[in-house]
Write an enzyme that holds these catalytic residues in place. Structure first.
Site, PDB file in Angstrom:
ATOM      1  N   LYS A  25      17.386  26.382 -28.741  1.00 32.90           N
ATOM      2  CA  LYS A  25      16.428  27.044 -26.962  1.00 32.90           C
ATOM      3  C   LYS A  25      14.796  26.863 -27.590  1.00 32.90           C
ATOM      4  CE  LYS A  25      16.173  30.831 -24.539  1.00 32.90           C
ATOM      5  NZ  LYS A  25      14.525  30.693 -24.916  1.00 32.90           N
ATOM      6  N   ASN A  26      15.164  27.405 -28.470  1.00 35.22           N
ATOM      7  CA  ASN A  26      13.452  28.641 -28.690  1.00 35.22           C
ATOM      8  C   ASN A  26      12.744  27.228 -29.480  1.00 35.22           C
ATOM      9  OD1 ASN A  26      13.400  30.184 -27.048  1.00 35.22           O
ATOM     10  ND2 ASN A  26      14.468  32.005 -28.923  1.00 35.22           N
ATOM     11  N   ASP A 119      12.852  36.752 -19.570  1.00 30.39           N
ATOM     12  CA  ASP A 119      13.731  38.159 -19.686  1.00 30.39           C
ATOM     13  C   ASP A 119      13.097  38.932 -19.216  1.00 30.39           C
ATOM     14  OD1 ASP A 119      15.579  35.932 -20.321  1.00 30.39           O
ATOM     15  OD2 ASP A 119      15.176  36.015 -22.060  1.00 30.39           O
ATOM     16  N   ASP A 308      17.143  38.937 -31.157  1.00 30.52           N
ATOM     17  CA  ASP A 308      17.942  38.428 -29.585  1.00 30.52           C
ATOM     18  C   ASP A 308      19.201  38.763 -30.201  1.00 30.52           C
ATOM     19  OD1 ASP A 308      15.552  37.449 -28.226  1.00 30.52           O
ATOM     20  OD2 ASP A 308      15.999  35.686 -29.478  1.00 30.52           O
TER      21      ASP A 308
HETATM   22  C1  UD1 Z   1      10.161  34.619 -28.914  1.00 34.29           C
HETATM   23  C2  UD1 Z   1      11.605  34.470 -28.519  1.00 34.29           C
HETATM   24  C3  UD1 Z   1      12.181  35.488 -27.753  1.00 34.29           C
HETATM   25  C4  UD1 Z   1      12.769  36.381 -29.261  1.00 34.29           C
HETATM   26  C5  UD1 Z   1      10.797  36.253 -29.710  1.00 34.29           C
HETATM   27  C6  UD1 Z   1      11.050  37.237 -31.106  1.00 34.29           C
HETATM   28  C7  UD1 Z   1      11.263  32.055 -27.226  1.00 34.29           C
HETATM   29  C8  UD1 Z   1      10.866  31.365 -26.001  1.00 34.29           C
HETATM   30  N1  UD1 Z   1      11.577  33.591 -27.253  1.00 34.29           N
HETATM   31  O1  UD1 Z   1       9.399  35.101 -27.818  1.00 34.29           O
HETATM   32  O2  UD1 Z   1      13.842  35.021 -27.260  1.00 34.29           O
HETATM   33  O3  UD1 Z   1      13.145  37.540 -28.669  1.00 34.29           O
HETATM   34  O4  UD1 Z   1       9.810  35.833 -29.691  1.00 34.29           O
HETATM   35  O5  UD1 Z   1      11.561  36.830 -32.023  1.00 34.29           O
HETATM   36  O6  UD1 Z   1      11.095  31.774 -28.279  1.00 34.29           O
HETATM   37  N2  UD1 Z   1       3.135  40.852 -27.912  1.00 34.29           N
HETATM   38  C9  UD1 Z   1       2.406  40.733 -27.844  1.00 34.29           C
HETATM   39  N3  UD1 Z   1       1.066  40.627 -27.351  1.00 34.29           N
HETATM   40  C10 UD1 Z   1       1.042  38.783 -27.365  1.00 34.29           C
HETATM   41  C11 UD1 Z   1       2.482  38.642 -27.469  1.00 34.29           C
HETATM   42  C12 UD1 Z   1       3.406  39.028 -27.923  1.00 34.29           C
HETATM   43  O7  UD1 Z   1       1.926  42.503 -27.470  1.00 34.29           O
HETATM   44  O8  UD1 Z   1      -0.292  38.239 -26.730  1.00 34.29           O
HETATM   45  C13 UD1 Z   1       4.583  41.381 -28.272  1.00 34.29           C
HETATM   46  C14 UD1 Z   1       5.433  40.817 -27.575  1.00 34.29           C
HETATM   47  O9  UD1 Z   1       5.025  42.164 -26.089  1.00 34.29           O
HETATM   48  C15 UD1 Z   1       5.945  41.623 -28.292  1.00 34.29           C
HETATM   49  C16 UD1 Z   1       5.906  41.276 -29.545  1.00 34.29           C
HETATM   50  O10 UD1 Z   1       4.873  40.446 -29.653  1.00 34.29           O
HETATM   51  O11 UD1 Z   1       6.757  43.150 -28.256  1.00 34.29           O
HETATM   52  C17 UD1 Z   1       7.426  39.390 -29.863  1.00 34.29           C
HETATM   53  O12 UD1 Z   1       6.442  39.056 -29.194  1.00 34.29           O
HETATM   54  P1  UD1 Z   1       6.518  37.324 -29.546  1.00 34.29           P
HETATM   55  O13 UD1 Z   1       7.065  36.745 -30.698  1.00 34.29           O
HETATM   56  O14 UD1 Z   1       5.448  36.847 -28.820  1.00 34.29           O
HETATM   57  O15 UD1 Z   1       8.139  36.693 -28.940  1.00 34.29           O
HETATM   58  P2  UD1 Z   1       8.495  35.663 -27.833  1.00 34.29           P
HETATM   59  O16 UD1 Z   1       7.401  34.452 -28.437  1.00 34.29           O
HETATM   60  O17 UD1 Z   1       7.872  35.886 -26.424  1.00 34.29           O
END
Ligand code: UD1
Length: 419
Positions: A25-26, A119, A308
């Site tokens: 999915k991701n 989520d 996850d």
């Molecule tokens: C993706 C995955 C999710 C997985 C996560 C970490 C998808 C659709 N989702 O989520 O299933 O759990 O990676 O492996 O692929 N953050 C900030 N600022 C930003 C971006 C992120 O503070 O601009 C923080 C987030 O709040 C979080 C952390 O960084 O605490 C990690 O987030 P990120 O790696 O960006 O996760 P996603 O890409 O949203």
């Protein structure tokens, strides 16, 4: 309020048999979004049959693409000039919608993308995405619930140092930089296999990217990209879910199409819990013939233990022999799941980002609610080792990430229905 859309599980079965892993999915959602980078028809294969793929297809259709889904593939015919606005009604359903931001700014010179939903696992900021696009010369800000980014004169390569190796931010910066003028370096980049898959997809479109899978990614912009054909990598989180299911139910599952190298740490942890993990010709086999030993885990960005799979680890520890400490370092609200698991009799106390778990011999079935995809899957695993009946409400969350989950569980001997 809970919907009437639920899984009903009667606990007590040991899961035995074979499953086949489909595309991640991701990964697939990001590949679909990145298809916007080239006019013409891109085809993605090994596409999982999950609700989020339909949402991304709707989003791309709204942007002017012609999207055709058949069996396990999706073809996306991208117009010369796609639209640039991704509306709230679609974006709110799925976090990965934010992945159209980078491609649209790079290709169209502007993007308006509603702040995403997805989520309920934490605050999930977009500051790194915005700072990254600004470094490449775009203006970007949040206005009336939308991220509005503009680069009318194109983007220019830059040095971007991420405060945290965010998967989504690395993806948006990489998919913008591929069409920027000059060289972009992303430091402290995410290293997840899904991101590597996206990078390889971009390379097959003609992008120049070095350092995928390492903390430093270097991208030399090109003038134009061409459509491509690409197979999605197998889903490592579903693989991990089956591996934990085998270990928790003292079962024996052969997981075809799984890539053990994407799950080194979770498989090591399962082995230390007592599972017998072996690699097969095309995947892995996980067997367990004893009560699991409790395992301490701390989630971290890849190659660390994936956040996850946190609900699955907590569910395993809930019935394991001994005491464990599980630490969540990525999303602060994952532990919402613990309240639900406690309804099944799990002995867990949460302090900040640590959960302290005292294993019990057996859980007892009760009505619970899934708050997100992975929590839903974790609750289903817990229900499998609970005495009596458990209902898991808000089942649609699970459908977003696990194709035909109930049918697959049934084929392994579980007593599960989807209502
Ligand atoms: C993706 C995955 C999710 C997985 C996560 C970490 C998808 C659709 N989702 O989520 O299933 O759990 O990676 O492996 O692929 N953050 C900030 N600022 C930003 C971006 C992120 O503070 O601009 C923080 C987030 O709040 C979080 C952390 O960084 O605490 C990690 O987030 P990120 O790696 O960006 O996760 P996603 O890409 O949203």
């Amino acid at each position: 309020m809970a919907s009437h859309d639920r899984f009903r599980v009667i606990g007590g079965s040991q899961l035995r048999g074979e499953v086949t892993i489909t595309g991640a999915k991701n990964s697939v959602l990001k590949l679909m979004a990145a298809s916007l980078l080239a006019a013409g028809k891109t085809t993605i294969t090994n596409v999982p049959d999950i609700a989020d793929v339909d949402i991304m297809a709707d989003l791309l259709t709204r942007l002017g693409c012609t999207v055709v889904r058949s069996d396990s593939q999706v073809s996306i015919d991208v117009p010369q000039i796609p639209g640039h606005r991704a509306d709230y009604d679609l974006v709110r359903k799925m976090r990965a919608s934010i992945n159209v931001l980078g491609p649209l700014v790079a290709r169209v010179g502007e993007a308006e993308v509603a702040l995403p939903g997805g989520d309920a696992i934490g605050s999930r900021g977009l500051d790194f995405h915005i700072k990254g696009l600004e470094a490449l010369g775009a203006t970007a800000h949040i206005e009336h619930g939308y991220v509005v980014a503009k680069a009318p004169n194109g983007l220019s390569g830059a040095f971007v140092d991420l405060d945290f190796p965010s998967v989504g931010a690395t993806e948006n910066i990489m998919t913008a930089a591929v069409l920027a003028k000059g060289v972009t370096t992303i430091d402290n980049a995410a290293r997840e296999p899904d991101l590597v898959d996206l990078g390889e997809f971009l390379i097959s479109m003609g992008a120049d990217i070095k350092g995928l899978g390492t903390p430093t990614i270097t991208i030399t912009g090109v003038a134009i990209l061409r459509p491509t054909v690409h197979a999605t990598i197998p889903d490592r989180i579903i693989t991990g879910t089956w591996a934990f299911a085998a270990a928790m139910t003292r079962g024996d599952i052969t997981i075809h199409g799984a890539r053990a190298e994407h799950l080194e740490l979770p498989l090591e942890k399962l082995a230390s819990a007592g599972a017998i993990v072996t690699t097969t010709a095309d995947g892995i086999r996980v067997r367990m013939d004893q009560r699991p030993q409790a395992i301490d885990v701390a989630t971290l960005p890849y190659p660390g233990f994936p956040t996850d799979l946190l609900p699955m680890v907590i569910a395993l520890n809930a019935i394991a022999d001994g005491h464990s400490l599980v630490t969540e370092n990525v999303f602060e609200s994952r532990f919402m799941f613990v309240n639900e698991l406690s309804r099944l009799g799990a002995q867990i106390s949460v302090d900040g980002h640590h959960a302290s778990i005292e294993g019990v011999l057996e859980l007892s079935g009760a009505p619970v609610e899934a708050h997100d995809i992975r929590a839903g899957a974790g609750l289903i695993l817990a229900a499998l080792v609970s005495e009596g009946e458990t209902t898991i409400d808000e089942a649609f969350h699970v459908d977003r990430g696990y194709p035909n989950f109930a049918e697959q569980l049934q084929s392994l001997g579980a007593k599960v229905t989807r209502e």
